[in-house]
Motif scaffolding. Structure first.
Motif, PDB file in Angstrom:
ATOM      1  N   UNK A  47      47.131 -30.295   4.306  1.00 39.31           N
ATOM      2  CA  UNK A  47      46.755 -30.493   5.697  1.00 39.31           C
ATOM      3  C   UNK A  47      45.814 -29.378   6.150  1.00 39.31           C
ATOM      4  N   UNK A  48      45.151 -29.613   7.276  1.00 39.88           N
ATOM      5  CA  UNK A  48      44.225 -28.624   7.832  1.00 39.88           C
ATOM      6  C   UNK A  48      44.917 -27.839   8.936  1.00 39.88           C
ATOM      7  N   UNK A  49      44.746 -26.534   8.913  1.00 41.69           N
ATOM      8  CA  UNK A  49      45.275 -25.688   9.974  1.00 41.69           C
ATOM      9  C   UNK A  49      44.437 -25.857  11.241  1.00 41.69           C
ATOM     10  N   UNK A  50      45.116 -26.007  12.371  1.00 41.95           N
ATOM     11  CA  UNK A  50      44.412 -26.089  13.660  1.00 41.95           C
ATOM     12  C   UNK A  50      44.411 -24.718  14.338  1.00 41.95           C
ATOM     13  N   UNK A  51      44.154 -23.706  13.551  1.00 44.58           N
ATOM     14  CA  UNK A  51      43.933 -22.368  14.083  1.00 44.58           C
ATOM     15  C   UNK A  51      45.176 -21.715  14.652  1.00 44.58           C
ATOM     16  N   UNK A  52      44.993 -20.993  15.747  1.00 40.83           N
ATOM     17  CA  UNK A  52      46.059 -20.171  16.314  1.00 40.83           C
ATOM     18  C   UNK A  52      47.195 -20.988  16.912  1.00 40.83           C
ATOM     19  N   UNK A  53      47.024 -22.293  17.052  1.00 48.51           N
ATOM     20  CA  UNK A  53      48.107 -23.132  17.574  1.00 48.51           C
ATOM     21  C   UNK A  53      49.295 -23.163  16.628  1.00 48.51           C
ATOM     22  N   UNK A  54      49.071 -22.890  15.347  1.00 55.89           N
ATOM     23  CA  UNK A  54      50.131 -22.983  14.368  1.00 55.89           C
ATOM     24  C   UNK A  54      50.409 -24.392  13.903  1.00 55.89           C
ATOM     25  N   UNK A  55      49.624 -25.362  14.373  1.00 55.78           N
ATOM     26  CA  UNK A  55      49.818 -26.773  14.034  1.00 55.78           C
ATOM     27  C   UNK A  55      48.883 -27.146  12.883  1.00 55.78           C
ATOM     28  N   UNK A  56      49.379 -28.007  12.007  1.00 59.60           N
ATOM     29  CA  UNK A  56      48.605 -28.532  10.882  1.00 59.60           C
ATOM     30  C   UNK A  56      48.450 -30.035  11.061  1.00 59.60           C
ATOM     31  N   UNK A  57      47.291 -30.576  10.560  1.00 57.96           N
ATOM     32  CA  UNK A  57      47.003 -31.993  10.785  1.00 57.96           C
ATOM     33  C   UNK A  57      46.397 -32.623   9.538  1.00 57.96           C
ATOM     34  N   UNK A  58      46.752 -33.885   9.322  1.00 58.65           N
ATOM     35  CA  UNK A  58      46.049 -34.717   8.337  1.00 58.65           C
ATOM     36  C   UNK A  58      46.249 -36.175   8.703  1.00 58.65           C
ATOM     37  N   UNK A  59      45.145 -36.925   8.713  1.00 52.38           N
ATOM     38  CA  UNK A  59      45.173 -38.377   8.929  1.00 52.38           C
ATOM     39  C   UNK A  59      45.121 -39.053   7.573  1.00 52.38           C
ATOM     40  N   UNK A  60      46.115 -39.905   7.294  1.00 52.09           N
ATOM     41  CA  UNK A  60      46.143 -40.650   6.034  1.00 52.09           C
ATOM     42  C   UNK A  60      45.810 -42.110   6.321  1.00 52.09           C
ATOM     43  N   UNK A  61      44.612 -42.550   5.940  1.00 51.07           N
ATOM     44  CA  UNK A  61      44.186 -43.925   6.231  1.00 51.07           C
ATOM     45  C   UNK A  61      44.967 -44.931   5.400  1.00 51.07           C
ATOM     46  N   UNK A  62      45.209 -46.071   6.031  1.00 54.41           N
ATOM     47  CA  UNK A  62      45.815 -47.179   5.315  1.00 54.41           C
ATOM     48  C   UNK A  62      47.287 -47.015   5.015  1.00 54.41           C
ATOM     49  N   UNK A  63      47.905 -45.962   5.485  1.00 56.59           N
ATOM     50  CA  UNK A  63      49.318 -45.741   5.177  1.00 56.59           C
ATOM     51  C   UNK A  63      50.166 -46.723   5.969  1.00 56.59           C
ATOM     52  N   UNK A  64      51.125 -47.321   5.305  1.00 58.68           N
ATOM     53  CA  UNK A  64      51.937 -48.358   5.931  1.00 58.68           C
ATOM     54  C   UNK A  64      53.115 -47.745   6.682  1.00 58.68           C
ATOM     55  N   UNK A  65      53.493 -48.379   7.786  1.00 57.21           N
ATOM     56  CA  UNK A  65      54.714 -47.989   8.479  1.00 57.21           C
ATOM     57  C   UNK A  65      55.905 -48.244   7.560  1.00 57.21           C
ATOM     58  N   UNK A  66      56.910 -47.407   7.702  1.00 57.26           N
ATOM     59  CA  UNK A  66      58.084 -47.526   6.853  1.00 57.26           C
ATOM     60  C   UNK A  66      58.060 -46.645   5.633  1.00 57.26           C
ATOM     61  N   UNK A  67      56.905 -46.034   5.323  1.00 57.83           N
ATOM     62  CA  UNK A  67      56.810 -45.171   4.152  1.00 57.83           C
ATOM     63  C   UNK A  67      57.641 -43.907   4.359  1.00 57.83           C
ATOM     64  N   UNK A  68      58.177 -43.387   3.247  1.00 57.61           N
ATOM     65  CA  UNK A  68      58.948 -42.156   3.287  1.00 57.61           C
ATOM     66  C   UNK A  68      58.000 -40.961   3.163  1.00 57.61           C
TER      67      UNK A  68
END
Length: 718
Positions: A155-176
């Motif tokens: 994932x990508x760090x969103x700087x000083x917020x301490x939050x990390x982010x990644x968008x996974x395209x096509x991922x189905x609901x219900x996945x573990x």
């Protein structure tokens, strides 16, 4: 040779994978890199749909394409025969305002930003993952979709917020999924569940599940409108506390009832019995059945034991449409130390305190939330908001408030740290509770907050603007302890403990009290309510009937734990259903019938509920008859109507007992807990009695009564 950035990626230490992966400009050349361990071949589609092969960088799992012209965005990859969008074609989209509020401790709907949320980017649907882990060196999303390999989707760090982010395209609901965290400094790997996950695997498995968007269509608009207009201070409130896993089960295999199956059984039972609210012991996800939900690991997830989130919405909606309120137990006081959950989340004490004198709850071995940390407050406020907004619950019963507000709770000298003023008050927890109550009362019209608070802390149920904690109500643990302690004595000795019956009136209106006969009183060797009672079988059942009627006639809202209305002989057993079969026996059926009749009388008689929180609603007739162990009082409504309550705590009938009353009129015996209908001896006053003008007990009139043994009489003007 690979660049330093590529080296960090290959070592699974890269905090900004978008500088290495995806499409980059290097001088005059476009470069596409894909990291895919175990892949045999990788290709990318160009603008004409032609597949352009990527070359493996020798000795690595990095694949690379170089060209003079750019690729269409977002680009598609062909990996070992599978076509998919590249996650690194979708750069982070930091929600700046929400991140600011989150870091400031003021984001009250943080589950919409953090966790796993469906999203569409550049016309492509997928799941946006975000997690707060400020002390991590690297965070990855792992799951079914990448063989739980933390190297594939950093994932990508969103700087000083301490939050990390990644968008996974096509991922189905219900996945573990889970998060893999590399700890900064030590480099240790931690596999963690999502603190904001809205669904989990069925226990004992603990992976998170991408929760599908709700499809439930609510039908409780009338209920919510009525709740907003409800004068709860003066309205009846009679709560049935229940544990969903042991109220009723499928026999003979003992399977749980689902949320939807509970709706089909619980709603008619609540209506028949006349309870106004059901209070569920925590329905938030928890790994251990024996914790009853109080050691929660999923603060945003309904437990999968009974079905999906929409199944729970169905149950709550069904209760609302039957005019039954729903209260959830909620536990912001502590969380379990399971290594896969919140504890030591990013390798540091993130949600809990670092100082062991504040970190560990001595009674339960759990961790205490760090209420002074802004992001922790955002987390807890958002959890409360989530259940109130997304599930339409009507109130939260906040567990273990006393353990939150005292730094020295269950700690010896030297085991706790004073606050900045040298006191033992947890100032950060107090501020959090006030903010919680202001949020609930300000944003959810008619919703209630109820404190389980067992000390003499003042103004728990008074507004924050007056200096109170801001709760709607508080459990009256003193009334519960005094009452049960009194009743455990053999009736011949009760006259020596008469103050247990009367002391509570000295503080009864200092708070908005709920009178609880809760699950805590029927576990851990304390015996069931019936089991606490002295005497032979008949006396034990008579004492239990007396207790249920005594609670209903005392000032304060009511709470009764499931099973008490059946006369359950043994302690609550979490691994099996209530002993419904006992209702075939007259004494048990009689207890249930009395509970039902008391509930319906309470609903219909304003004198029994309108002035629960005001001394104007209560007046002793006689509280001094210790020798005969008899007490009597008046309950009043705002319109002046009243009920007379007389309780005989001995098995000795009292004949010709003169009682002062307000008027020389006929009175109807509205309740006699000794009635044969309830399994009693059927001693009483024939259902009606006439008062005369003879003053008595500081009342202008009086009447003579037969007081049945171990029984409560309720008289009302004819």
């Amino acid at each position: 040779m690979t660049s330093p950035s590529c080296a960090a990626l290959l070592a699974a230490r890269e905090y900004d994978p978008f500088t290495v992966l995806g499409l980059q400009v290097e001088g005059t050349v476009w470069c596409l890199r894909v990291f895919r361990p175990a892949a045999e071949s990788v290709a990318v589609a160009d603008a004409d749909g032609e597949w352009l092969p990527l070359d493996r960088i020798a000795g690595t799992d990095l694949f690379e394409w170089r060209g003079a012209i750019s690729l269409p965005r977002p680009w598609r990859l062909h990996i070992d025969g599978v076509v998919q969008y590249d996650a690194y074609a979708f750069p982070p989209q930091p929600p700046t305002a929400d991140l600011f509020l989150f870091n400031a401790g003021r984001l009250q709907q943080a589950w919409r930003m953090l966790g796993a949320n469906p999203a569409t980017r550049d016309g492509v649907t997928g799941i946006c993952f975000r997690v707060w882990a400020p002390n991590a060196e690297r965070v990855s999303v792992i799951g079914d979709f990448n063989r739980w390999d933390g190297r594939i989707h950093p994932m990508a760090s969103l700087g000083s917020s301490g939050v990390w982010e990644l968008f996974l395209p096509g991922l189905a609901e219900g996945m573990l999924y889970r998060f893999e965290i590399r700890v900064r400094g030590s480099g240790a790997l931690r596999i963690k569940s999502d603190p904001y996950a809205r669904a989990f695997e069925y226990r004992p498995a603990t992976a998170c599940r991408v929760d599908p968007a709700t499809a439930h269509v609510w039908g409780d608009a009338d209920w919510l409108a009525a709740r907003a207009a409800r004068d709860w201070l003066h309205a009846p409130m009679n709560v049935y506390e229940m544990h969903a896993g042991s109220w009723m089960r499928h026999l003979p295999d003992g399977r749980f009832y689902s949320y939807r199956e509970l709706a089909s059984r619980l709603v008619p039972y609540m209506q028949e019995m006349g309870f106004t609210h059901v209070e569920f012991m925590p329905l938030m996800e928890h790994p251990l059945d024996e914790s009853w939900g109080y050691q929660c690991t999923g603060f945003f997830a309904p437990t999968s034991r009974f079905g999906s989130a929409d199944d729970l919405r169905f149950l709550i909606d069904a209760l609302h449409q039957a005019n039954i309120g729903v209260i959830l137990d909620w536990v912001p006081g502590h969380f379990p130390a399971d290594d896969w959950a919140l504890a030591h989340f990013d390798g540091t004490s993130l949600y809990e305190h670092e100082d062991p004198r504040q970190k560990v709850h001595p009674d339960w071995g759990t961790h205490v939330f760090n209420y002074g940390r802004n992001e922790v407050r955002s987390f807890l406020l958002s959890s409360a908001h989530y259940w109130l907004s997304e599930f339409h619950v009507d109130g939260l019963r906040v567990d273990a408030v006393a353990s939150m507000i005292y730094l020295d709770y269950s700690r010896q000298p030297g085991e706790w740290t004073p606050n900045v003023h040298g006191g033992h008050e947890n100032l950060a927890a107090i501020a959090f509770l006030r903010e919680l109550n202001e949020m609930v009362h300000g944003q959810f019209a008619g919703a209630l907050t109820i404190a389980e608070e067992s000390t003499a802390w003042p103004m728990v149920s008074r507004p924050t603007w007056l200096g109170g904690l801001g709760f709607s109500m508080k459990w009256n643990m003193g009334w519960m302890n005094d009452t049960l302690d009194y009743l455990r004595h053999d009736p011949v000795h009760r006259r020596f403990h008469h103050e247990r019956l009367t002391f509570g009136q000295l503080y009864a209106y200092s708070e908005n009290f709920v009178l609880p006969l809760s699950h805590d009183e029927v576990v851990h060797g304390k015996r069931s309510l019936l089991g606490k009672m002295p005497g032979d079988e008949w006396q034990r059942f008579a004492n239990l009937r007396l207790l249920l009627a005594y609670q209903m006639m005392a000032p304060g809202k009511k709470l009764l734990f499931m099973g008490a209305e059946l006369g359950q002989p043994w302690e609550w057993r979490t691994g099996e259903e209530l002993p419904w079969h006992l209702l075939q026996y007259p004494l048990h059926a009689g207890v249930q019938r009395l509970a039902r009749d008391l509930n319906h009388l309470y609903l219909k008689a304003p004198a029994l509920h309108e002035l629960d929180f005001s001394s104007e609603g209560f007046q002793w007739i006689d509280c001094h008859d210790a020798d005969q162990s008899v007490v009597s009082w008046l309950r009043r409504a705002r319109d002046g109507s009243y009920a007379i309550v007389v309780v005989n705590f001995t098995p000795v009938p009292r004949y010709g007992y003169r009682l002062g009353v307000p008027q020389a009129i006929d009175y109807v015996e509205r309740t006699n807990s000794d009635s044969a209908l309830y399994g009693g001896s059927d001693l009483g006053n024939g259902g009606r009695v006439r008062a005369d003008q003879r003053p008595w007990m500081a009342q202008p009139a009086s009447l003579e009564l037969v007081l049945p043994p171990l029984a409560v009489l309720v008289l009302m003007p004819a």
